[in-house]
Design a protein around this motif. Structure first.
Motif, PDB file in Angstrom:
ATOM      1  N   VAL A 141      41.291 -49.204  20.090  1.00 58.34           N
ATOM      2  CA  VAL A 141      42.530 -48.008  19.911  1.00 58.34           C
ATOM      3  C   VAL A 141      43.052 -48.321  18.506  1.00 58.34           C
ATOM      4  CG1 VAL A 141      43.338 -48.663  22.355  1.00 58.34           C
ATOM      5  CG2 VAL A 141      44.173 -50.163  20.476  1.00 58.34           C
ATOM      6  N   ASN A 142      42.708 -49.168  17.673  1.00 61.07           N
ATOM      7  CA  ASN A 142      43.153 -49.015  16.263  1.00 61.07           C
ATOM      8  C   ASN A 142      42.269 -48.261  15.457  1.00 61.07           C
ATOM      9  OD1 ASN A 142      45.585 -50.473  16.565  1.00 61.07           O
ATOM     10  ND2 ASN A 142      44.688 -52.394  16.340  1.00 61.07           N
ATOM     11  N   TYR A 143      41.313 -47.842  16.100  1.00 56.63           N
ATOM     12  CA  TYR A 143      39.983 -47.075  15.265  1.00 56.63           C
ATOM     13  C   TYR A 143      40.811 -46.104  14.191  1.00 56.63           C
ATOM     14  CZ  TYR A 143      36.726 -43.260  14.340  1.00 56.63           C
ATOM     15  OH  TYR A 143      36.009 -42.316  13.750  1.00 56.63           O
ATOM     16  N   LYS A 144      40.106 -46.127  12.958  1.00 60.31           N
ATOM     17  CA  LYS A 144      40.824 -45.111  11.992  1.00 60.31           C
ATOM     18  C   LYS A 144      39.396 -44.395  11.460  1.00 60.31           C
ATOM     19  CE  LYS A 144      44.147 -45.207   9.293  1.00 60.31           C
ATOM     20  NZ  LYS A 144      45.269 -45.627   8.401  1.00 60.31           N
ATOM     21  N   ALA A 145      39.367 -43.212  11.370  1.00 58.70           N
ATOM     22  CA  ALA A 145      38.236 -42.211  10.742  1.00 58.70           C
ATOM     23  C   ALA A 145      38.330 -41.957   9.230  1.00 58.70           C
ATOM     24  CB  ALA A 145      38.098 -40.965  11.591  1.00 58.70           C
ATOM     25  N   SER A 146      39.465 -42.204   9.041  1.00 56.70           N
ATOM     26  CA  SER A 146      40.014 -42.131   7.416  1.00 56.70           C
ATOM     27  C   SER A 146      41.270 -42.844   7.094  1.00 56.70           C
ATOM     28  CB  SER A 146      39.711 -40.600   6.956  1.00 56.70           C
ATOM     29  OG  SER A 146      40.869 -39.970   7.586  1.00 56.70           O
ATOM     30  N   GLU A 147      41.921 -42.422   6.051  1.00 55.41           N
ATOM     31  CA  GLU A 147      43.282 -43.020   5.811  1.00 55.41           C
ATOM     32  C   GLU A 147      44.484 -42.019   6.110  1.00 55.41           C
ATOM     33  OE1 GLU A 147      43.905 -46.010   4.075  1.00 55.41           O
ATOM     34  OE2 GLU A 147      41.882 -46.200   4.495  1.00 55.41           O
ATOM     35  N   ILE A 148      43.935 -40.893   6.939  1.00 55.67           N
ATOM     36  CA  ILE A 148      44.803 -40.125   7.443  1.00 55.67           C
ATOM     37  C   ILE A 148      45.309 -40.509   8.894  1.00 55.67           C
ATOM     38  CG2 ILE A 148      45.245 -37.517   8.638  1.00 55.67           C
ATOM     39  CD1 ILE A 148      43.059 -36.613   6.311  1.00 55.67           C
ATOM     40  N   GLU A 149      46.671 -40.757   9.084  1.00 58.46           N
ATOM     41  CA  GLU A 149      47.182 -41.039  10.465  1.00 58.46           C
ATOM     42  C   GLU A 149      46.915 -39.863  11.551  1.00 58.46           C
ATOM     43  OE1 GLU A 149      48.193 -43.935  11.507  1.00 58.46           O
ATOM     44  OE2 GLU A 149      47.970 -44.809   9.428  1.00 58.46           O
ATOM     45  N   SER A 150      46.590 -40.354  12.520  1.00 55.86           N
ATOM     46  CA  SER A 150      46.160 -39.503  13.558  1.00 55.86           C
ATOM     47  C   SER A 150      47.120 -39.797  15.066  1.00 55.86           C
ATOM     48  CB  SER A 150      44.662 -39.562  14.150  1.00 55.86           C
ATOM     49  OG  SER A 150      44.605 -38.460  15.204  1.00 55.86           O
ATOM     50  N   PHE A 151      47.523 -38.800  15.689  1.00 58.16           N
ATOM     51  CA  PHE A 151      48.133 -38.901  16.842  1.00 58.16           C
ATOM     52  C   PHE A 151      47.222 -39.429  18.006  1.00 58.16           C
ATOM     53  CE2 PHE A 151      50.076 -37.037  20.893  1.00 58.16           C
ATOM     54  CZ  PHE A 151      51.264 -37.733  20.913  1.00 58.16           C
ATOM     55  N   TYR A 152      46.041 -39.165  17.817  1.00 61.18           N
ATOM     56  CA  TYR A 152      45.027 -39.243  18.830  1.00 61.18           C
ATOM     57  C   TYR A 152      44.111 -40.433  18.448  1.00 61.18           C
ATOM     58  CZ  TYR A 152      45.529 -34.399  20.068  1.00 61.18           C
ATOM     59  OH  TYR A 152      46.193 -33.094  20.661  1.00 61.18           O
ATOM     60  N   ILE A 153      43.971 -41.331  19.752  1.00 60.39           N
ATOM     61  CA  ILE A 153      42.926 -42.522  19.505  1.00 60.39           C
ATOM     62  C   ILE A 153      41.609 -42.216  18.986  1.00 60.39           C
ATOM     63  CG2 ILE A 153      42.218 -44.650  20.683  1.00 60.39           C
ATOM     64  CD1 ILE A 153      45.252 -44.513  20.670  1.00 60.39           C
ATOM     65  N   ILE A 154      41.021 -41.206  19.665  1.00 59.98           N
ATOM     66  CA  ILE A 154      39.779 -40.790  19.045  1.00 59.98           C
ATOM     67  C   ILE A 154      39.756 -39.587  18.421  1.00 59.98           C
ATOM     68  CG2 ILE A 154      37.114 -40.265  19.746  1.00 59.98           C
ATOM     69  CD1 ILE A 154      38.223 -43.106  20.438  1.00 59.98           C
ATOM     70  N   HIS A 155      39.519 -39.643  16.878  1.00 59.72           N
ATOM     71  CA  HIS A 155      39.847 -38.318  16.171  1.00 59.72           C
ATOM     72  C   HIS A 155      38.755 -38.285  15.065  1.00 59.72           C
ATOM     73  CE1 HIS A 155      41.558 -42.096  14.695  1.00 59.72           C
ATOM     74  NE2 HIS A 155      41.424 -41.682  13.458  1.00 59.72           N
ATOM     75  N   ASN A 156      38.716 -36.963  14.253  1.00 64.79           N
ATOM     76  CA  ASN A 156      37.788 -36.902  13.115  1.00 64.79           C
ATOM     77  C   ASN A 156      38.561 -37.539  11.893  1.00 64.79           C
ATOM     78  OD1 ASN A 156      39.543 -34.929  12.220  1.00 64.79           O
ATOM     79  ND2 ASN A 156      38.320 -33.187  13.146  1.00 64.79           N
ATOM     80  N   ARG A 157      37.792 -37.465  10.876  1.00 63.20           N
ATOM     81  CA  ARG A 157      38.332 -37.873   9.513  1.00 63.20           C
ATOM     82  C   ARG A 157      39.713 -37.180   8.976  1.00 63.20           C
ATOM     83  NH1 ARG A 157      35.583 -35.288   4.793  1.00 63.20           N
ATOM     84  NH2 ARG A 157      33.942 -33.748   5.603  1.00 63.20           N
ATOM     85  N   TYR A 158      39.842 -35.936   9.435  1.00 65.47           N
ATOM     86  CA  TYR A 158      41.018 -35.202   9.267  1.00 65.47           C
ATOM     87  C   TYR A 158      42.219 -35.489  10.343  1.00 65.47           C
ATOM     88  CZ  TYR A 158      37.587 -32.432   6.899  1.00 65.47           C
ATOM     89  OH  TYR A 158      36.603 -31.876   5.876  1.00 65.47           O
ATOM     90  N   GLY A 159      41.904 -36.411  10.996  1.00 70.31           N
ATOM     91  CA  GLY A 159      42.883 -36.796  12.139  1.00 70.31           C
ATOM     92  C   GLY A 159      42.998 -36.122  13.473  1.00 70.31           C
ATOM     93  N   GLN A 160      42.232 -34.945  13.446  1.00 70.98           N
ATOM     94  CA  GLN A 160      42.129 -34.166  14.797  1.00 70.98           C
ATOM     95  C   GLN A 160      41.526 -34.660  15.758  1.00 70.98           C
ATOM     96  OE1 GLN A 160      40.270 -31.150  12.388  1.00 70.98           O
ATOM     97  NE2 GLN A 160      42.276 -30.033  11.654  1.00 70.98           N
ATOM     98  N   ARG A 161      42.029 -34.185  17.084  1.00 70.74           N
ATOM     99  CA  ARG A 161      41.164 -34.704  18.062  1.00 70.74           C
ATOM    100  C   ARG A 161      39.778 -34.080  18.025  1.00 70.74           C
ATOM    101  NH1 ARG A 161      43.314 -32.848  24.425  1.00 70.74           N
ATOM    102  NH2 ARG A 161      41.230 -33.074  25.565  1.00 70.74           N
ATOM    103  N   ILE A 162      38.846 -34.718  18.579  1.00 76.34           N
ATOM    104  CA  ILE A 162      37.291 -34.380  18.732  1.00 76.34           C
ATOM    105  C   ILE A 162      37.342 -33.413  19.922  1.00 76.34           C
ATOM    106  CG2 ILE A 162      35.101 -35.323  19.226  1.00 76.34           C
ATOM    107  CD1 ILE A 162      36.554 -36.170  16.534  1.00 76.34           C
ATOM    108  N   PRO A 163      36.800 -32.249  19.725  1.00 73.70           N
ATOM    109  CA  PRO A 163      36.555 -31.129  20.666  1.00 73.70           C
ATOM    110  C   PRO A 163      35.540 -31.640  21.868  1.00 73.70           C
ATOM    111  CG  PRO A 163      36.355 -30.180  18.489  1.00 73.70           C
ATOM    112  CD  PRO A 163      36.294 -31.642  18.526  1.00 73.70           C
ATOM    113  N   GLU A 164      35.627 -31.302  23.111  1.00 75.77           N
ATOM    114  CA  GLU A 164      34.625 -31.726  24.209  1.00 75.77           C
ATOM    115  C   GLU A 164      33.048 -31.608  23.633  1.00 75.77           C
ATOM    116  OE1 GLU A 164      34.684 -32.833  27.739  1.00 75.77           O
ATOM    117  OE2 GLU A 164      36.920 -33.390  27.674  1.00 75.77           O
TER     118      GLU A 164
END
Length: 228
Positions: A141-164
């Motif tokens: 749950v502490n996964y971070k794709a980049s230094e950008i904070e994300s509201f989603y647990i699973i996200h891309n490097r821009y902090g965005q939700r991963i599309p299905e």
């Protein structure tokens, strides 16, 4: 059959209809029946047609529940192979440790993080559950794709939700790697079944399902260790 149905819908609505033709088989036949039923009811509600839904009298094909049990060895190999798509790893952990579906995982946010554990917030009328914290769950749950904070647990490097669609494509690529690595490629949903099977208790409590029939779907091995 589906192409003809799509053409009829296009004529009625005047809009585009995209139909994906899948390989033949009993399971696919059931999915096609469900698709036609949904589309037919949609047209009925909007008065495009007046005839009753014909799929009501079509008996569904028998389906054998998937019974592949993902071994720890297979899981670990797939986990290592997922290195090229980092968000797959925490998603795998959530599917296994919390017995969650892909859609639930992709929708999970920081709000799911509670003091006592992780709130699954299941879909389709299943029972929600809180999975108590473990080192593996905390790391997931502490996964971070980049230094950008994300509201989603699973996200891309821009902090965005991963599309299905992106997740499905990534998992398809991973399955090809599994095959090359010499293990049987498994579906992402098999990880929820593994978590339910490995759970030290009732599999229905583990997966959140209310229907006892689902025990056959998620209990894929008789003797297992408790979920880590």
């Amino acid at each position: 059959m589906l192409n003809e149905f799509a053409n009829d819908v296009r004529e009625l609505t005047g809009g585009p209809v995209n139909i994906e033709i899948l390989p033949s088989g009993s399971v696919v036949g059931n999915r096609e029946k469900a698709l036609i039923s949904v589309a037919w009811n949609w047209a009925l509600e909007r008065d495009y047609i007046t005839l009753d839904n014909p799929t009501k009298v079509v008996k569904p094909n028998d389906e054998k529940p998937r019974d592949h049990y993902v071994t720890d060895k297979e899981y670990n190999i797939a986990y290592q192979l997922a290195e090229g798509t980092p968000y797959l790893r925490p998603a795998m952990e959530l599917a296994y440790l919390c017995r969650m579906k892909r859609c639930e995982i992709l929708a999970a946010t920081k709000k799911h993080i509670l003091k006592e554990g992780f709130d699954t917030q299941r879909v389709k009328g299943s029972k929600d559950a809180i999975t108590f914290w473990s080192d593996r769950l905390v790391a997931a749950v502490n996964y971070k794709a980049s230094e950008i904070e994300s509201f989603y647990i699973i996200h891309n490097r821009y902090g965005q939700r991963i599309p299905e669609s992106a997740f499905k494509s990534a998992w398809t690529r991973l399955k090809k790697k599994m095959k090359k690595a010499g293990i049987e490629p498994f579906n992402f949903h098999d990880l929820k079944a593994k978590g339910g099977t490995d759970f030290n208790g009732d599999v229905l409590d583990a997966t959140g399902h209310l229907d006892p029939k689902m025990r056959k779907v998620y209990k894929r091995k008789l003797e297992v260790e408790a979920t880590r």
